[in-house]
Design an enzyme around this catalytic site. Structure first.
Site, PDB file in Angstrom:
ATOM      1  N   THR A  40      -5.434  -9.729   5.043  1.00  0.00           N
ATOM      2  CA  THR A  40      -6.283  -9.681   6.236  1.00  0.00           C
ATOM      3  C   THR A  40      -5.554 -10.264   7.441  1.00  0.00           C
ATOM      4  OG1 THR A  40      -8.291  -9.857   4.902  1.00  0.00           O
ATOM      5  CG2 THR A  40      -8.475 -10.452   7.225  1.00  0.00           C
ATOM      6  N   HIS A  43      -3.293  -7.702   8.904  1.00  0.00           N
ATOM      7  CA  HIS A  43      -4.018  -6.777   9.785  1.00  0.00           C
ATOM      8  C   HIS A  43      -4.216  -7.406  11.163  1.00  0.00           C
ATOM      9  CE1 HIS A  43      -4.960  -3.673   6.848  1.00  0.00           C
ATOM     10  NE2 HIS A  43      -5.357  -4.607   5.990  1.00  0.00           N
ATOM     11  N   ILE A 175      -3.133  -9.694  -5.303  1.00  0.00           N
ATOM     12  CA  ILE A 175      -4.395  -9.721  -6.047  1.00  0.00           C
ATOM     13  C   ILE A 175      -4.282  -8.892  -7.320  1.00  0.00           C
ATOM     14  CG2 ILE A 175      -6.844  -9.086  -5.974  1.00  0.00           C
ATOM     15  CD1 ILE A 175      -6.812  -9.780  -2.987  1.00  0.00           C
ATOM     16  N   ARG A 200       7.405  -5.964  -6.275  1.00  0.00           N
ATOM     17  CA  ARG A 200       6.122  -6.466  -6.754  1.00  0.00           C
ATOM     18  C   ARG A 200       5.839  -6.031  -8.186  1.00  0.00           C
ATOM     19  NH1 ARG A 200       2.428  -6.527  -1.215  1.00  0.00           N
ATOM     20  NH2 ARG A 200       3.196  -8.584  -0.563  1.00  0.00           N
ATOM     21  N   ILE A 264      -9.880  -0.901  -0.406  1.00  0.00           N
ATOM     22  CA  ILE A 264     -10.752  -0.200   0.538  1.00  0.00           C
ATOM     23  C   ILE A 264     -10.078   1.100   0.966  1.00  0.00           C
ATOM     24  CG2 ILE A 264     -12.016  -0.363   2.715  1.00  0.00           C
ATOM     25  CD1 ILE A 264     -11.796  -3.414   2.451  1.00  0.00           C
TER      26      ILE A 264
END
Length: 342
Positions: A40, A43, A175, A200, A264
């Protein structure tokens, strides 16, 4: 006090001086030790469409943190000066139907710390005492600072029974990678994670993935065959928000499978509903963390041997925040920690 803020409508953040927050009757004031950079925050740094519509300017941001209580409002009970705490970043109203029924993570009036109100990228943070969560002494500051995303992973992964099940995770962000470790810790059989980022995917292997699959080079179907999976995955955890990843997940699910969605996707994402209907799939949307069942489960898993240490790959002094954001933006990092005591 020193704070990392969005001072103007455009890319980047600025280390500046702001007024120390006032403490209400039901608040605690936390002296911040560590913060972590969230997707976030990226962003917000980029100032993309979502950030432009959401973030008030000027405001200091950040919502992943650990610190020490240094002041309390007169109505606060259950805490003491000196308590080490992290905290729930979703501040809820307490009066809507879900709040009154004990489902605060579904509050329709949620306000986000560091998103809708002043955040934790600062020397001090004031939040309602209800949102503070004591950290046991055996859990390090670094780990405590990532309880927010760890909670996202926990809420998503533990939405369904994983014992003995085959689990597919799409999206190897921090996550998704933590969800790998959680799934293995609680007894999943095969845990397969997909992405196109080799750095990753290697982190996911360190965290216990049965297979970490670069779908740009390797077929998920071939991996399933190698693992002698004849019927598909029992549980899917969609962490990427990438439509093609969700599509491949639905195709790989067993009949009667269960899917938890944290990523999302774009608003107009289309899927093959035949995969959902004729397979009898159960799909559940995930937002935030259950208050506070998720938090207690996080502590219990860490105390019973869950090792998340590989996910923390970079540490910087808060003054070197630009290096921290550069590491996140490179795509070659796990969680990045900023030290506010340095």
């Amino acid at each position: 006090m020193k704070a990392l803020a969005k001072l103007e409508r455009g890319p980047g953040l600025t280390l500046t001086r702001v007024k120390r927050p006032e403490v209400g009757h039901n608040d605690v004031l936390i002296k911040i030790r560590r913060t972590a950079i969230c997707g976030t925050d990226i962003h917000i740094w980029k100032w993309d469409d979502w950030a432009q519509k959401t973030i008030p300017v000027p405001m200091h941001v950040g919502h992943e943190y650990v610190g020490e209580i240094v002041e309390m409002g007169q109505e606060v009970r259950g805490f003491a000066i000196g308590d080490r705490v992290s905290g729930e970043g979703h501040i809820t109203c307490g009066f809507c139907r879900n709040c009154r029924a004990g489902r605060r993570h579904l509050c329709r009036n949620t306000v986000g710390v560091g998103v809708n109100r002043e955040g934790a990228f600062a020397e001090y943070l004031a939040i309602p005492a209800f949102n503070a969560f004591k950290i046991p002494p055996e859990i390090s500051d670094d780990l405590a600072s990532i309880f927010d995303p760890f909670g996202n992973a926990t809420h998503t992964a533990l939405s369904f029974n994983l014992v003995g099940e085959d689990v597919l995770i799409t999206g190897a962000g921090p996550i998704g990678i933590m969800a790998v470790a959680i799934a293995k810790h609680v007894g999943a059989r095969n845990v397969v994670i997909t992405d196109i980022n080799d750095y990753r995917l290697e982190l996911a292997r360190k965290m216990g993935a049965t297979r970490a699959v670069n779908v740009a080079r390797e077929s998920l179907r071939d991996v399933m065959s190698d693992l002698h999976m004849t019927e598909g995955f029992d549980v899917g955890l969609e962490m990427s928000g990438v439509p093609s990843a969700f599509t491949s997940m639905l195709e790989a699910m067993n009949h009667g499978g269960k899917v938890a969605l944290l990523g999302i996707p774009p608003a107009q994402t289309a899927i093959d509903w035949n995969q959902v209907i004729f397979k009898g799939l159960e799909i559940k949307g995930i937002y935030g963390r259950e208050m506070f069942e998720t938090w207690y489960k996080m502590v219990a898993m860490l105390q019973s041997g869950l090792d998340l240490s590989p996910i923390i790959t970079h540490r910087f002094a808060a003054d070197d925040y630009e290096k921290g954001f550069a590491a996140m933006l490179s795509g070659e990092s796990g969680k990045v920690i900023l030290d506010w005591t340095a």
